[in-house]
Write a protein that holds these residues in place. Structure first.
Motif, PDB file in Angstrom:
ATOM      1  N   ALA A  85       0.809  -1.221   0.000  1.00 25.69           N
ATOM      2  CA  ALA A  85       0.000   0.000   0.000  1.00 25.69           C
ATOM      3  C   ALA A  85       0.839   1.266   0.000  1.00 25.69           C
ATOM      4  O   ALA A  85       0.459   2.278  -0.596  1.00 25.69           O
ATOM      5  N   ILE A  86       1.988   1.215   0.644  1.00 28.37           N
ATOM      6  CA  ILE A  86       2.802   2.418   0.827  1.00 28.37           C
ATOM      7  C   ILE A  86       3.434   2.890  -0.482  1.00 28.37           C
ATOM      8  O   ILE A  86       3.893   4.019  -0.592  1.00 28.37           O
ATOM      9  N   ASP A  87       3.423   2.039  -1.508  1.00 26.78           N
ATOM     10  CA  ASP A  87       3.969   2.423  -2.818  1.00 26.78           C
ATOM     11  C   ASP A  87       2.954   3.162  -3.688  1.00 26.78           C
ATOM     12  O   ASP A  87       3.304   3.645  -4.767  1.00 26.78           O
ATOM     13  N   ASP A  88       1.705   3.251  -3.225  1.00 27.02           N
ATOM     14  CA  ASP A  88       0.687   3.963  -3.994  1.00 27.02           C
ATOM     15  C   ASP A  88       1.078   5.440  -4.102  1.00 27.02           C
ATOM     16  O   ASP A  88       1.475   6.058  -3.109  1.00 27.02           O
ATOM     17  N   PRO A  89       0.981   6.025  -5.294  1.00 26.10           N
ATOM     18  CA  PRO A  89       1.386   7.430  -5.490  1.00 26.10           C
ATOM     19  C   PRO A  89       0.638   8.425  -4.600  1.00 26.10           C
ATOM     20  O   PRO A  89       1.129   9.532  -4.356  1.00 26.10           O
ATOM     21  N   ARG A  90      -0.532   8.049  -4.103  1.00 21.50           N
ATOM     22  CA  ARG A  90      -1.282   8.975  -3.235  1.00 21.50           C
ATOM     23  C   ARG A  90      -0.493   9.358  -1.986  1.00 21.50           C
ATOM     24  O   ARG A  90      -0.690  10.436  -1.441  1.00 21.50           O
ATOM     25  N   TRP A  91       0.392   8.478  -1.533  1.00 21.08           N
ATOM     26  CA  TRP A  91       1.177   8.784  -0.336  1.00 21.08           C
ATOM     27  C   TRP A  91       2.151   9.926  -0.582  1.00 21.08           C
ATOM     28  O   TRP A  91       2.522  10.628   0.360  1.00 21.08           O
ATOM     29  N   ALA A  92       2.580  10.115  -1.808  1.00 18.93           N
ATOM     30  CA  ALA A  92       3.615  11.107  -2.114  1.00 18.93           C
ATOM     31  C   ALA A  92       3.068  12.406  -2.692  1.00 18.93           C
ATOM     32  O   ALA A  92       3.835  13.200  -3.232  1.00 18.93           O
ATOM     33  N   VAL A  93       1.781  12.673  -2.555  1.00 26.67           N
ATOM     34  CA  VAL A  93       1.216  13.881  -3.167  1.00 26.67           C
ATOM     35  C   VAL A  93       1.800  15.166  -2.587  1.00 26.67           C
ATOM     36  O   VAL A  93       1.831  16.187  -3.265  1.00 26.67           O
ATOM     37  N   GLN A  94       2.271  15.139  -1.342  1.00 25.49           N
ATOM     38  CA  GLN A  94       2.873  16.335  -0.755  1.00 25.49           C
ATOM     39  C   GLN A  94       4.402  16.291  -0.779  1.00 25.49           C
ATOM     40  O   GLN A  94       5.063  17.138  -0.189  1.00 25.49           O
ATOM     41  N   PRO A 102     -12.856   2.824   3.318  1.00 19.95           N
ATOM     42  CA  PRO A 102     -13.120   2.163   2.028  1.00 19.95           C
ATOM     43  C   PRO A 102     -12.111   2.505   0.928  1.00 19.95           C
ATOM     44  O   PRO A 102     -11.816   1.667   0.084  1.00 19.95           O
ATOM     45  N   GLU A 103     -11.572   3.720   0.924  1.00 13.99           N
ATOM     46  CA  GLU A 103     -10.650   4.136  -0.139  1.00 13.99           C
ATOM     47  C   GLU A 103      -9.183   3.952   0.226  1.00 13.99           C
ATOM     48  O   GLU A 103      -8.301   4.323  -0.548  1.00 13.99           O
ATOM     49  N   SER A 104      -8.893   3.398   1.384  1.00 19.10           N
ATOM     50  CA  SER A 104      -7.507   3.267   1.841  1.00 19.10           C
ATOM     51  C   SER A 104      -6.717   2.283   0.990  1.00 19.10           C
ATOM     52  O   SER A 104      -7.229   1.237   0.583  1.00 19.10           O
ATOM     53  N   THR A 105      -5.445   2.611   0.783  1.00 20.56           N
ATOM     54  CA  THR A 105      -4.538   1.690   0.100  1.00 20.56           C
ATOM     55  C   THR A 105      -4.237   0.473   0.980  1.00 20.56           C
ATOM     56  O   THR A 105      -3.742  -0.531   0.484  1.00 20.56           O
ATOM     57  N   HIS A 134      -2.797  -4.352   0.588  1.00 21.33           N
ATOM     58  CA  HIS A 134      -2.833  -4.922   1.940  1.00 21.33           C
ATOM     59  C   HIS A 134      -1.720  -5.951   2.163  1.00 21.33           C
ATOM     60  O   HIS A 134      -1.291  -6.181   3.300  1.00 21.33           O
ATOM     61  N   ALA A 135      -1.198  -6.532   1.100  1.00 22.94           N
ATOM     62  CA  ALA A 135      -0.157  -7.568   1.209  1.00 22.94           C
ATOM     63  C   ALA A 135       1.160  -6.977   1.705  1.00 22.94           C
ATOM     64  O   ALA A 135       1.485  -5.817   1.427  1.00 22.94           O
ATOM     65  N   PHE A 136       1.924  -7.788   2.414  1.00 24.99           N
ATOM     66  CA  PHE A 136       3.254  -7.358   2.860  1.00 24.99           C
ATOM     67  C   PHE A 136       4.186  -7.230   1.661  1.00 24.99           C
ATOM     68  O   PHE A 136       4.085  -7.985   0.688  1.00 24.99           O
ATOM     69  N   LYS A 137       5.129  -6.273   1.756  1.00 30.20           N
ATOM     70  CA  LYS A 137       6.163  -6.153   0.737  1.00 30.20           C
ATOM     71  C   LYS A 137       7.104  -7.360   0.852  1.00 30.20           C
ATOM     72  O   LYS A 137       7.216  -7.973   1.917  1.00 30.20           O
ATOM     73  N   ALA A 138       7.795  -7.669  -0.238  1.00 29.50           N
ATOM     74  CA  ALA A 138       8.667  -8.853  -0.292  1.00 29.50           C
ATOM     75  C   ALA A 138       9.707  -8.853   0.829  1.00 29.50           C
ATOM     76  O   ALA A 138       9.996  -9.892   1.415  1.00 29.50           O
ATOM     77  N   GLU A 139      10.246  -7.685   1.155  1.00 31.59           N
ATOM     78  CA  GLU A 139      11.303  -7.587   2.172  1.00 31.59           C
ATOM     79  C   GLU A 139      10.796  -7.884   3.580  1.00 31.59           C
ATOM     80  O   GLU A 139      11.589  -8.109   4.492  1.00 31.59           O
ATOM     81  N   ALA A 140       9.491  -7.859   3.766  1.00 27.03           N
ATOM     82  CA  ALA A 140       8.914  -8.011   5.105  1.00 27.03           C
ATOM     83  C   ALA A 140       7.912  -9.161   5.188  1.00 27.03           C
ATOM     84  O   ALA A 140       7.031  -9.162   6.041  1.00 27.03           O
ATOM     85  N   GLN A 141       8.054 -10.140   4.315  1.00 22.14           N
ATOM     86  CA  GLN A 141       7.133 -11.281   4.310  1.00 22.14           C
ATOM     87  C   GLN A 141       7.278 -12.098   5.592  1.00 22.14           C
ATOM     88  O   GLN A 141       8.374 -12.534   5.922  1.00 22.14           O
ATOM     89  N   PRO A 142       6.180 -12.336   6.313  1.00 20.90           N
ATOM     90  CA  PRO A 142       6.258 -13.189   7.505  1.00 20.90           C
ATOM     91  C   PRO A 142       6.526 -14.644   7.125  1.00 20.90           C
ATOM     92  O   PRO A 142       6.105 -15.106   6.069  1.00 20.90           O
ATOM     93  N   LEU A 143       7.230 -15.327   8.005  1.00 23.67           N
ATOM     94  CA  LEU A 143       7.404 -16.771   7.882  1.00 23.67           C
ATOM     95  C   LEU A 143       6.413 -17.453   8.816  1.00 23.67           C
ATOM     96  O   LEU A 143       5.956 -16.845   9.795  1.00 23.67           O
ATOM     97  N   PRO A 144       6.078 -18.704   8.556  1.00 26.64           N
ATOM     98  CA  PRO A 144       5.198 -19.430   9.469  1.00 26.64           C
ATOM     99  C   PRO A 144       5.753 -19.366  10.894  1.00 26.64           C
ATOM    100  O   PRO A 144       6.963 -19.508  11.098  1.00 26.64           O
TER     101      PRO A 144
END
Length: 190
Positions: free
Chosen positions: A18-27, A63-66, A74-84
């Motif tokens: 979600a944090i890679d969505d361009p909406r986060w960088a509008v400012q 409802p509109e949240s990334t 909503h998925a974790f980024k590759a660098e932060a994937q949880p392990l079992p």
């Protein structure tokens, strides 16, 4: 530097697509482009030494949240994937301690020391670190394993991501947490 206790928990906060969505960088664009790599290095050290890992996941109710459950973000980024076996804590506020059972889990594990990394520095990272400090945890925030975005204040002044980041860390330093760098933490996590 003294070694971190074997029970020192790594809290990785909201490192989701979600944090890679361009909406986060509008400012203004983000800082610390190496943050995810540093998160991965911390995670590797924690796994290698058998220390507790907590993946904090933002489960937005907007409802509109990334960060809305069911969305690609909503998925974790590759660098932060949880392990079992690694704890995943879902939260719907900015603090990982509100309504999550995290404090009780940390107490059960005997974790008195927390190392926090993730996003956004001046939002969920800062809120979680403030609360951790207030709850009596020995709290460390890893400056170069966190990032934020530029922001315009109420007077219209534009602040860069690095300025917002550093001011947020200054708010925490010495009162709620110690501000550290990835290299320092890795040296303490042997």
């Amino acid at each position: 530097m003294p070694a971190l206790p074997a029970t020192a928990a790594l809290l990785i906060v909201d490192v989701q697509k979600a944090i890679d969505d361009p909406r986060w960088a509008v400012q203004g664009p983000r800082n610390n482009p190496q943050a995810e790599g540093n998160v991965a290095a911390l995670l590797s050290a924690w796994r290698r030494t058998g220390r507790p890992v907590v993946h904090v996941r933002h489960d937005s109710t907007e409802p509109e949240s990334t960060y809305r459950p069911g969305s690609a973000g909503h998925a974790f980024k590759a660098e932060a994937q949880p392990l079992p076996g690694e704890l995943v804590v879902g939260k719907s506020t900015n603090s990982a301690f509100i309504g999550t059972g995290l404090e009780a889990w940390l107490a059960e594990q005997g974790c008195a020391t927390l190392v926090i990394a993730g996003v956004v520095t001046n939002n969920s990272v800062e809120a979680t670190a403030r609360m951790a400090g207030n709850l009596g945890f020995d709290t460390h925030v890893v400056a170069d394993a966190c990032f934020t975005f530029g922001k315009r204040d109420r007077t219209g002044r534009q602040w860069t991501a690095e300025q917002v980041h550093e001011l947020s860390l200054a708010n925490l330093d010495g009162e709620y947490a110690r501000i550290v760098e990835t290299a320092d933490v890795l040296a303490m996590a042997h």
